[in-house]
Design a protein around this motif. Structure first.
Motif, PDB file in Angstrom:
ATOM      1  N   LEU A   1      10.800   4.580   0.546  1.00 55.75           N
ATOM      2  CA  LEU A   1      11.795   3.533   0.807  1.00 55.75           C
ATOM      3  C   LEU A   1      11.133   2.174   0.680  1.00 55.75           C
ATOM      4  O   LEU A   1       9.962   2.002   1.020  1.00 55.75           O
ATOM      5  N   PHE A   2      11.889   1.194   0.205  1.00 56.10           N
ATOM      6  CA  PHE A   2      11.341  -0.149   0.007  1.00 56.10           C
ATOM      7  C   PHE A   2      12.433  -1.192   0.203  1.00 56.10           C
ATOM      8  O   PHE A   2      13.629  -0.864   0.257  1.00 56.10           O
ATOM      9  N   LYS A   3      12.009  -2.434   0.275  1.00 56.02           N
ATOM     10  CA  LYS A   3      12.934  -3.570   0.317  1.00 56.02           C
ATOM     11  C   LYS A   3      12.269  -4.731  -0.413  1.00 56.02           C
ATOM     12  O   LYS A   3      11.084  -5.010  -0.190  1.00 56.02           O
ATOM     13  N   ILE A   4      13.015  -5.405  -1.271  1.00 55.53           N
ATOM     14  CA  ILE A   4      12.495  -6.599  -1.938  1.00 55.53           C
ATOM     15  C   ILE A   4      12.691  -7.769  -0.990  1.00 55.53           C
ATOM     16  O   ILE A   4      13.816  -8.082  -0.596  1.00 55.53           O
ATOM     17  N   LEU A   5      11.603  -8.392  -0.597  1.00 57.35           N
ATOM     18  CA  LEU A   5      11.658  -9.508   0.340  1.00 57.35           C
ATOM     19  C   LEU A   5      11.853 -10.839  -0.358  1.00 57.35           C
ATOM     20  O   LEU A   5      12.504 -11.739   0.173  1.00 57.35           O
TER      21      LEU A   5
ATOM     22  N   PHE B   1       7.230  -1.625   1.694  1.00 59.84           N
ATOM     23  CA  PHE B   1       7.547  -0.218   1.460  1.00 59.84           C
ATOM     24  C   PHE B   1       6.807   0.693   2.423  1.00 59.84           C
ATOM     25  O   PHE B   1       5.811   0.299   3.036  1.00 59.84           O
ATOM     26  N   GLY B   2       7.319   1.915   2.530  1.00 57.93           N
ATOM     27  CA  GLY B   2       6.669   2.955   3.313  1.00 57.93           C
ATOM     28  C   GLY B   2       6.823   2.797   4.811  1.00 57.93           C
ATOM     29  O   GLY B   2       7.361   1.809   5.301  1.00 57.93           O
ATOM     30  N   ASP B   3       6.371   3.801   5.540  1.00 59.94           N
ATOM     31  CA  ASP B   3       6.439   3.784   6.999  1.00 59.94           C
ATOM     32  C   ASP B   3       5.540   2.718   7.606  1.00 59.94           C
ATOM     33  O   ASP B   3       5.796   2.227   8.695  1.00 59.94           O
ATOM     34  N   GLU B   4       4.449   2.375   6.920  1.00 63.79           N
ATOM     35  CA  GLU B   4       3.510   1.380   7.430  1.00 63.79           C
ATOM     36  C   GLU B   4       3.947  -0.045   7.133  1.00 63.79           C
ATOM     37  O   GLU B   4       3.268  -0.992   7.495  1.00 63.79           O
TER      38      GLU B   4
ATOM     39  N   SER C   1       3.917  -1.615   4.289  1.00 58.23           N
ATOM     40  CA  SER C   1       2.957  -2.278   3.412  1.00 58.23           C
ATOM     41  C   SER C   1       3.678  -3.297   2.554  1.00 58.23           C
ATOM     42  O   SER C   1       4.841  -3.105   2.189  1.00 58.23           O
ATOM     43  N   ARG C   2       2.995  -4.389   2.241  1.00 56.54           N
ATOM     44  CA  ARG C   2       3.594  -5.442   1.413  1.00 56.54           C
ATOM     45  C   ARG C   2       2.700  -5.730   0.219  1.00 56.54           C
ATOM     46  O   ARG C   2       1.492  -5.893   0.375  1.00 56.54           O
ATOM     47  N   ILE C   3       3.330  -5.788  -0.973  1.00 55.76           N
ATOM     48  CA  ILE C   3       2.600  -6.083  -2.198  1.00 55.76           C
ATOM     49  C   ILE C   3       3.475  -6.940  -3.103  1.00 55.76           C
ATOM     50  O   ILE C   3       4.679  -7.039  -2.908  1.00 55.76           O
TER      51      ILE C   3
END
Length: 85
Positions: free
Chosen positions: A41-45, A58-61, A63-65
């Protein structure tokens, strides 16, 4: 259920990675190495102006890239309205 590329996915909506564009064999392996795997799962910020890089979480943690638009074009995603995350 509607499929998109990650680079055309709307900002601030939750989506799920479904796979990759297999027609283009030049897909950067860094996309997989960073953990952008199917079912993630992800979201565009944020997206930089003039089709600049996409900043995603994205992910449970959480993470941001940042990804280039061309890299986002390789990733096939779907809307995930009932994600609950």
């Amino acid at each position: 259920m509607q499929l998109h590329t990650l680079s055309s996915f709307p900002k601030n909506k939750i989506g799920k990675i479904m796979g990759y564009d297999n027609d283009n064999l030049n897909m950067p392996t860094k996309i997989i190495e960073m953990g952008l795997l199917p079912e993630t799962l992800f979201k565009i910020l944020y997206q930089a102006p003039f089709n600049g890089p996409l900043y995603i979480e994205f992910g449970d943690e959480k993470s941001r890239i940042a990804l280039r638009k061309e890299e986002g074009d390789f990733i096939i995603v779907e809307d995930c309205i009932n994600a609950g995350k």
